[in-house]
Design an enzyme around this catalytic site. Structure first.
Site, PDB file in Angstrom:
ATOM      1  N   ASP A 137      10.897  -7.545  22.078  1.00 34.88           N
ATOM      2  CA  ASP A 137       9.944  -8.425  22.742  1.00 34.88           C
ATOM      3  C   ASP A 137       8.880  -8.833  21.723  1.00 34.88           C
ATOM      4  O   ASP A 137       8.977  -8.510  20.525  1.00 34.88           O
ATOM      5  CB  ASP A 137       9.373  -7.778  24.018  1.00 34.88           C
ATOM      6  CG  ASP A 137       8.362  -6.665  23.748  1.00 34.88           C
ATOM      7  OD1 ASP A 137       8.131  -6.319  22.561  1.00 34.88           O
ATOM      8  OD2 ASP A 137       7.804  -6.128  24.711  1.00 34.88           O
ATOM      9  N   CYS A 194      10.392  -2.562  21.402  1.00 37.38           N
ATOM     10  CA  CYS A 194       9.257  -3.142  22.120  1.00 37.38           C
ATOM     11  C   CYS A 194       8.016  -2.385  21.649  1.00 37.38           C
ATOM     12  O   CYS A 194       8.075  -1.677  20.642  1.00 37.38           O
ATOM     13  CB  CYS A 194       9.459  -3.096  23.641  1.00 37.38           C
ATOM     14  SG  CYS A 194       9.563  -1.469  24.388  1.00 37.38           S
ATOM     15  N   THR A 205       6.277   0.205  22.929  1.00 35.50           N
ATOM     16  CA  THR A 205       6.432   1.665  22.982  1.00 35.50           C
ATOM     17  C   THR A 205       7.874   2.119  22.810  1.00 35.50           C
ATOM     18  O   THR A 205       8.122   3.293  22.531  1.00 35.50           O
ATOM     19  CB  THR A 205       5.974   2.182  24.364  1.00 35.50           C
ATOM     20  OG1 THR A 205       6.773   1.525  25.365  1.00 35.50           O
ATOM     21  CG2 THR A 205       4.493   1.897  24.607  1.00 35.50           C
ATOM     22  N   HIS A 259      24.969  14.632  19.678  1.00 32.97           N
ATOM     23  CA  HIS A 259      25.184  15.233  20.996  1.00 32.97           C
ATOM     24  C   HIS A 259      25.365  14.214  22.131  1.00 32.97           C
ATOM     25  O   HIS A 259      26.077  14.496  23.086  1.00 32.97           O
ATOM     26  CB  HIS A 259      24.002  16.147  21.348  1.00 32.97           C
ATOM     27  CG  HIS A 259      23.991  17.411  20.538  1.00 32.97           C
ATOM     28  ND1 HIS A 259      23.173  18.478  20.834  1.00 32.97           N
ATOM     29  CD2 HIS A 259      24.701  17.785  19.436  1.00 32.97           C
ATOM     30  CE1 HIS A 259      23.374  19.461  19.957  1.00 32.97           C
ATOM     31  NE2 HIS A 259      24.296  19.049  19.087  1.00 32.97           N
ATOM     32  N   HIS A 270      30.378  18.033  24.145  1.00 32.76           N
ATOM     33  CA  HIS A 270      29.475  16.912  24.455  1.00 32.76           C
ATOM     34  C   HIS A 270      30.194  15.775  25.169  1.00 32.76           C
ATOM     35  O   HIS A 270      29.568  15.017  25.907  1.00 32.76           O
ATOM     36  CB  HIS A 270      28.803  16.420  23.169  1.00 32.76           C
ATOM     37  CG  HIS A 270      28.010  17.492  22.491  1.00 32.76           C
ATOM     38  ND1 HIS A 270      26.895  18.063  23.057  1.00 32.76           N
ATOM     39  CD2 HIS A 270      28.209  18.138  21.314  1.00 32.76           C
ATOM     40  CE1 HIS A 270      26.425  19.003  22.254  1.00 32.76           C
ATOM     41  NE2 HIS A 270      27.209  19.080  21.180  1.00 32.76           N
TER      42      HIS A 270
END
Ligand code: RB5
Length: 148
Positions: free
Chosen positions: A10, A66, A68, A99, A134
């Protein structure tokens, strides 16, 4: 074979996105899904574009950026075949590949400096999934495969 990377961001992360595109474009097939300016926009639009492209080509990876990294990771993880990981350290990137077989890396441009972001990307792209136990856990990520 050159790996394809789908990248999107963004307005908060255009500069970091451009830096990553430039750093990666000689080694990978980089598809830049935008945004391309600092004009305010809505991060889910870019998350969904990148995730649809990764779902269509399971050999590819996605990178979503973005402010955060949180909004992008929430949006991306609504896609059934996407395992998106917000990473703030190289160790996160290593473990989420080993994992979780993460296929989309999320970064926060307002949280993580350029040098560290680049190192996280390199770790993400150069670390293989370990498989084994996994695989079973990843299968259970889909609600429809939940244990009784
Ligand atoms: C945009 O201001 C900001 O909300 C966005 O980049 C992101 O951090 C959302 O999670």
């Amino acid at each position: 074979m050159i790996k394809t990377l789908h990248i999107g961001c963004d307005h908060a992360a255009v500069d970091l996105k451009d830096l990553l595109v430039n750093a990666l474009k000689d080694r990978y097939e980089v598809v830049d899904h935008g945004t391309y300016s600092h004009e305010s926009c809505d991060y889910p639009d870019y998350a969904h574009a990148v995730c649809r492209a990764v779902e269509k080509d399971p050999e590819s990876n996605g990178i979503l950026l973005c402010g955060t990294g949180i909004g992008m990771s929430i949006a991306a993880n609504r896609h059934d075949k996407i395992r998106a990981a917000l990473c703030t350290t190289e160790l996160h990137a290593s473990f989420t590949r080993r994992h979780n077989d993460a296929n989309v890396l999320c970064l926060g441009a307002r949280m993580t400096g350029e040098e560290l972001a680049m190192a996280i990307v390199e770790t993400f792209l150069h670390t293989d999934f370990e498989g084994g136990r996994h695989l079973r856990r990843i299968a259970k990520l889909s609600i429809s495969n939940e244990a009784e």
